[in-house]
Structure formats: structure tokens, C-alpha cells
Design a protein around this motif. Structure first.
Motif, PDB file in Angstrom:
ATOM      1  N   CYS A 110       0.870  -1.191   0.000  1.00 18.84           N
ATOM      2  CA  CYS A 110       0.000   0.000   0.000  1.00 18.84           C
ATOM      3  C   CYS A 110       0.900   1.232   0.000  1.00 18.84           C
ATOM      4  O   CYS A 110       1.295   1.722   1.071  1.00 18.84           O
ATOM      5  CB  CYS A 110      -0.932   0.002   1.201  1.00 18.84           C
ATOM      6  N   VAL A 111       1.215   1.734  -1.177  1.00 16.48           N
ATOM      7  CA  VAL A 111       2.206   2.800  -1.282  1.00 16.48           C
ATOM      8  C   VAL A 111       1.758   4.088  -0.602  1.00 16.48           C
ATOM      9  O   VAL A 111       2.582   4.819  -0.047  1.00 16.48           O
ATOM     10  CB  VAL A 111       2.572   3.062  -2.762  1.00 16.48           C
ATOM     11  N   ASN A 112       0.458   4.391  -0.635  1.00 17.55           N
ATOM     12  CA  ASN A 112      -0.020   5.619   0.012  1.00 17.55           C
ATOM     13  C   ASN A 112       0.150   5.550   1.526  1.00 17.55           C
ATOM     14  O   ASN A 112       0.521   6.534   2.177  1.00 17.55           O
ATOM     15  CB  ASN A 112      -1.480   5.871  -0.347  1.00 17.55           C
ATOM     16  N   VAL A 113      -0.123   4.382   2.093  1.00 16.45           N
ATOM     17  CA  VAL A 113       0.056   4.191   3.530  1.00 16.45           C
ATOM     18  C   VAL A 113       1.533   4.236   3.889  1.00 16.45           C
ATOM     19  O   VAL A 113       1.937   4.823   4.901  1.00 16.45           O
ATOM     20  CB  VAL A 113      -0.568   2.852   3.988  1.00 16.45           C
ATOM     21  N   LEU A 114       2.362   3.624   3.053  1.00 15.34           N
ATOM     22  CA  LEU A 114       3.797   3.622   3.304  1.00 15.34           C
ATOM     23  C   LEU A 114       4.360   5.036   3.358  1.00 15.34           C
ATOM     24  O   LEU A 114       5.185   5.367   4.213  1.00 15.34           O
ATOM     25  CB  LEU A 114       4.520   2.823   2.219  1.00 15.34           C
ATOM     26  N   GLU A 115       3.907   5.880   2.449  1.00 15.97           N
ATOM     27  CA  GLU A 115       4.443   7.234   2.386  1.00 15.97           C
ATOM     28  C   GLU A 115       4.113   8.025   3.648  1.00 15.97           C
ATOM     29  O   GLU A 115       4.876   8.895   4.067  1.00 15.97           O
ATOM     30  CB  GLU A 115       3.911   7.957   1.148  1.00 15.97           C
ATOM     31  N   ARG A 116       2.972   7.712   4.267  1.00 14.83           N
ATOM     32  CA  ARG A 116       2.594   8.400   5.497  1.00 14.83           C
ATOM     33  C   ARG A 116       3.337   7.851   6.715  1.00 14.83           C
ATOM     34  O   ARG A 116       3.632   8.588   7.654  1.00 14.83           O
ATOM     35  CB  ARG A 116       1.080   8.295   5.729  1.00 14.83           C
ATOM     36  N   ASN A 117       3.615   6.554   6.720  1.00  7.56           N
ATOM     37  CA  ASN A 117       4.144   5.900   7.922  1.00  7.56           C
ATOM     38  C   ASN A 117       5.637   5.615   7.892  1.00  7.56           C
ATOM     39  O   ASN A 117       6.237   5.370   8.928  1.00  7.56           O
ATOM     40  CB  ASN A 117       3.399   4.585   8.174  1.00  7.56           C
ATOM     41  N   VAL A 118       6.240   5.612   6.697  1.00  5.02           N
ATOM     42  CA  VAL A 118       7.657   5.268   6.577  1.00  5.02           C
ATOM     43  C   VAL A 118       8.482   6.537   6.397  1.00  5.02           C
ATOM     44  O   VAL A 118       8.227   7.340   5.504  1.00  5.02           O
ATOM     45  CB  VAL A 118       7.890   4.309   5.385  1.00  5.02           C
TER      46      VAL A 118
END
Length: 283
Positions: free
Chosen positions: A92-100
Motif C-alpha cells: 500500500c504505497v499511500n500508507v507507506l508514504e505516510r508511515n515510513v
């Protein structure tokens, strides 16, 4: 040797997802100027390459195997990875960008694996050690600058066109004349049209950033791979260039900016009247 930290995790993740539409394996090919991700399907009718310049990364270190780097590990040859092992890292690239906060890649040729490490919020670190297989380089031979027809269009417009085709649509036909561009559903001769939805969308030359039609032509190609490129190009906000000739010759969809470039080369169907017609290989 190679060590990388990303400027945009979402863009890199979408590149992985676009590559995944081509084949179940891909080539991870680091060179001095940057990192190339390549893939080709089993029938060699579709080829994809996404190249990230070294400037795309916050940190990029590469050294050839013959010139070992003392602090970094070596990657002597292009290596091949199973796409199913990499997709979970960028699920989930959108989630990754927020959390990573940071993502890094390093290599360990002695153990034949690549390490993807995600440094997340609250001190959470996720590490993926993925086994790779050493392989010969992969490269498609296609001189797109020789194509008589060149179209350049914003990725959002092209995505808006493709969204009208059902997900079950496997192939579409692109036809061009100096007066118009037409995308339409491709159907077999024995299709029952009473049970089939047909879609046709026409665009005028004014809707393109660049429009060159040297020869009237109609080419049919697979839609699956194009959808992957469009999802990737929207993340970069870079226009899509289309290079093609007559039917039976490959069609190339490409994007390019200062930090990255991508090219998807797809085979097209030959003219139906040609006996025993088959698509010309993309590479």
C-alpha cells in the motif's frame, strides 16, 4: 555495491506495481548512473524498464565487483527477483508514504539476497531479506525515434480515457489519422455483439501536447500493461509519449523527466487477413 535511500517511496512503489503487470519476475540492475528495474513476459510480447537516476535517491553508492567498496557490499551482476516477494514490501504505497520515514536497499552477494529496510514512525524497523538469482542483462531493441507516429499526452487525460474500458477488456485498438485519434474495444470476428459492450473514444489533435501522424495506422495491444504504466505516470505527473508504426510492429509508451524514465514496449496484433498472423515480439 549499492546502497540507496529514497526521495519518493510512493513513486518507487508504483514502479514496482507497474512492473508486476508484465511478469512474475523482474531484473534489478544497478549501474553507476542509477538503478534500472526491467521485466519481460514469457511470450516476449511485453517489456518494461523503469530507470531511476542516482539523483532520485538521497544517497546512492555503487561500485563494480572488480572495484570493491570497503564499507559497502557488492552486487556483481544484474539480478532477478520474484515479483511476489517484493510486492508485500510496497503493498500500500499511500500508507507507506505516510508511515515510513526512510527506505533503504542494500545487497549481500555472498548470501545472494537484497535487503529492503523500512524505517517507520515510532522507531519501528521492518527488514525484508529477499533472495535473488544472478542473470544476464535484459534489454529490448526498439528504435522508437524511427516511428512515424508520435503522440504526447498528459497521463491524467489518458487515464480518464482508459477508465471507460471495463477491467475485463484485454485488448484495445488505437487508430490515428491527421484529423483524430480513436481508442476502441478490440473484439474477435466471432464475437456475439448482442452480449458485448463496445467502447470507442475519439480525441482531437488539440488535446495532445505533441501530435505527429506520419502514416494512418491502427494498432491493437494489451491493456493490462498500459494500466500499470498509467498508475505509475500519474504518481510522477509526467506526460506519456506514444511511439508506433503500423500494426504488427511494437508500440512504446514512455515517460521521462530529470530523475527517472520509463518505457513499456508492447507487441501489436498483425493484420487479420495475414495468414497465421502473430504479434511481433517487443524485444
Amino acid at each position: 555495491c549499492i546502497s540507496q535511500c529514497f526521495l519518493s517511496l510512493a513513486v518507487f512503489g508504483r514502479a514496482i506495481h507497474a512492473i508486476a503487470r508484465i511478469s512474475d519476475e523482474f531484473w534489478f540492475d544497478p549501474v553507476e548512473k542509477g538503478l534500472a528495474l526491467r521485466s519481460v513476459n514469457s511470450s516476449r510480447s511485453a517489456y518494461a524498464c523503469v530507470f531511476f537516476s542516482s539523483m532520485f535517491f538521497q544517497h546512492y553508492c555503487w561500485t563494480a565487483a572488480s572495484q570493491p567498496c570497503q564499507k559497502e557490499k557488492q552486487l556483481p551482476l544484474p539480478c532477478k527477483l520474484i515479483i511476489k516477494s517484493v510486492l508485500p514490501v510496497f503493498r500500500c504505497v499511500n500508507v507507506l508514504e505516510r508511515n515510513v520515514e526512510k527506505c533503504s536497499i542494500s545487497t549481500s552477494p555472498s548470501e545472494q539476497h537484497i535487503t529492503f529496510q523500512l524505517l517507520c514512525r515510532h522507531g519501528v524497523v521492518k527488514t525484508y531479506n529477499l533472495t535473488f538469482q544472478e542473470c544476464d542483462p535484459l534489454q529490448a531493441v526498439f528504435a522508437k525515434h524511427m516511428c512515424p507516429n508520435i503522440l504526447k499526452v498528459h497521463s491524467r487525460l489518458l487515464a480518464d480515457v482508459m477508465i471507460h474500458f471495463p477491467t475485463s477488456q484485454e485488448e484495445i485498438t488505437l487508430s490515428v489519422t491527421p484529423m483524430k485519434v480513436c481508442f476502441k474495444s478490440y473484439t474477435e470476428e466471432d464475437t456475439d455483439f448482442s452480449r458485448t459492450m463496445l467502447t470507442e473514444i475519439q480525441l482531437s489533435p488539440e488535446e495532445f501536447d505533441y501530435f505527429q501522424v506520419g502514416v494512418d495506422s491502427e494498432v491493437t495491444f494489451c491493456l493490462k500493461e498500459l494500466r500499470g504504466l498509467l498508475a505509475f505516470s500519474e504518481a510522477t505527473s509526467v506526460p506519456v509519449s506514444i511511439h508506433f508504426d503500423r500494426c504488427g510492429k511494437p508500440i512504446a509508451f514512455s515517460i521521462e523527466d530529470l530523475l527517472l524514465e520509463a518505457s513499456f514496449i508492447l507487441a501489436t496484433l498483425c493484420e487479420p487477413e495475414k495468414e497465421a498472423a502473430s504479434p511481433e515480439p517487443a524485444c
